[in-house]
Design an enzyme around this catalytic site. Structure first.
Site, PDB file in Angstrom:
ATOM      1  N   GLY A  51       3.560  -9.023   3.327  1.00  0.00           N
ATOM      2  CA  GLY A  51       2.984  -9.312   2.007  1.00  0.00           C
ATOM      3  C   GLY A  51       2.005  -8.200   1.677  1.00  0.00           C
ATOM      4  O   GLY A  51       1.186  -7.812   2.524  1.00  0.00           O
ATOM      5  N   GLN A 201      11.823 -15.270   3.352  1.00  0.00           N
ATOM      6  CA  GLN A 201      10.380 -15.545   3.174  1.00  0.00           C
ATOM      7  C   GLN A 201      10.145 -16.753   2.276  1.00  0.00           C
ATOM      8  O   GLN A 201       9.127 -17.441   2.412  1.00  0.00           O
ATOM      9  CB  GLN A 201       9.662 -14.331   2.573  1.00  0.00           C
ATOM     10  N   ASP A 242       4.839  -5.504  -4.924  1.00  0.00           N
ATOM     11  CA  ASP A 242       4.487  -4.578  -3.844  1.00  0.00           C
ATOM     12  C   ASP A 242       3.973  -3.245  -4.376  1.00  0.00           C
ATOM     13  O   ASP A 242       3.179  -2.578  -3.727  1.00  0.00           O
ATOM     14  CB  ASP A 242       5.690  -4.362  -2.925  1.00  0.00           C
TER      15      ASP A 242
END
Ligand code: MRU
Length: 351
Positions: A51, A201, A242
């Protein structure tokens, strides 16, 4: 009313970094202590911690660990600084796409460069900065959550992809921070979580942390999102990021782009929730974002068992880039940025 989340993903304790081991969730919820810089590099690369914001903090902690090791080797402060900056640059390479890692490591490099202290003083300054970044991350996520909650309709079903939750940050989460803040105001909202192949995830981590906090969640497979959108069962999409380019193009977990296209087709608002540290204004568009290529076994195997014929070709990009045209807003700690993103992003950095 503030939502109290029970999760703290990563924390500096005395002289080591303590983190949730995300490779064993949901079978186990256990913490590991990372005590060397090299071990932190591997913890990031092997996704024990993952993450974007969480790996930023992990990188900052990793540099403190290297500094502690260097303090036992060096007596000359300039030699120590050169060695440590080299280690910090190496830490930045542990994963390529999430820019928070480079951002946090760079913050530590600036401390090393600018410090007038002796070796032990530099170690202490790096440690204090790591703790500061850690605490700020939770505060920033709460602000993101509160801004985002303002655009969540009453009783909404929110679709999310991957995990942009407490476990992807120090705590509270970005996309799931929006969910937590919205749920504190209206406990009739619910989440649909994409499973997020290949590393799952969504299935493993998002459902785990929402269940832990008592927030209603329904797990769906990645291919189901358009079906539920067409049935009018999804009111909005919120995902993390991200890396965001200066024009708003956003890299997030592979599959995000597909969700954004489906949302556009069905007229459902698609939001990104991310701190300003995820925005990389040094790149103009998403074309410049480096995309991590991950191991083929993530695709060919599930739980160690092969799911396809031997010898098939595999390509496994970890991320894709959602073009800015598909994004209704970028929810940050400075408010919700709207198109034109070149303008709203540069204004957010000036605030
Ligand atoms: O490969 P991962 O699990 O590190 O990818 C994580 C994501 O893509 C998240 O959605 C993103 O980092 C946002 S985290 C708040």
């Amino acid at each position: 009313m503030e939502f109290k989340s029970k999760i703290k993903t990563i924390e500096w304790v005395d002289n080591y970094s303590k983190m949730v081991d995300q490779t064993v969730i949901p079978y186990e919820y256990k913490f590991i202590n990372v005590t060397t810089g090299d071990n932190m590099f591997h913890a990031i690369r092997d996704m024990i911690v993952r993450g974007a914001p969480a790996i930023g903090i992990a990188g900052a902690h990793g540099i403190v660990l290297y500094a502690q090791e260097g303090a036992k080797k060096f007596t000359n402060v300039e030699d120590f600084k050169i060695w440590l900056i080299d280690k910090a640059e190496y830490m930045k390479t542990s994963r390529p796409t999430a820019v928070n890692l480079m951002w946090a490591c760079q913050k530590q490099i600036e401390i090393i460069r600018n410090s007038k202290s002796d070796i032990n003083g530099i170690v202490e300054e790096l440690k204090q900065n790591g703790i500061k970044l850690e605490n700020e991350d939770i505060e920033i996520n709460k602000k993101i959550g509160d801004y985002g909650a303002e655009v969540v309709p009453k009783g909404a079903t929110i679709l999310t992809h991957c995990n942009a939750g407490a476990l992807a940050t120090v705590g509270y989460g970005t996309a799931l921070g929006v969910v937590r803040s919205a749920y504190a105001k209206d406990n009739t909202i619910q989440v649909f979580a994409d499973e997020t192949r290949p590393r799952q995830q969504g299935a493993r981590i998002t459902t785990f942390e929402l269940a832990m906090d008592g927030i209603p969640v329904t797990l769906i497979t990645d291919g189901m999102c358009s079906y539920f959108m067409s049935k009018g069962m999804i009111d909005m999409v919120v995902v993390g990021a991200d890396r965001i380019a200066a024009n708003g193009d956003t890299a997030n977990k592979i599959g995000t782009y597909t969700v954004a296209i489906a949302a556009k087709y069905h007229n459902i608002p698609f939001y990104i929730a991310a701190p300003l540290s995820t925005i990389d204004t040094s790149i103009k568009t998403g074309k410049e974002i480096p995309i991590e290529e991950r191991s083929h076994e993530e695709v060919t195997h599930i739980n160690g068992k092969r799911i396809c014929a031997e010898g098939v070709n595999i390509i496994n990009p970890g991320f894709d880039v959602t073009p800015h045209e598909l994004i209704a807003g970028i929810i940050t700690e400075k408010g919700i940025l709207r198109p034109d993103y070149n303008k709203s992003i540069s204004e957010a950095f000036e605030k």
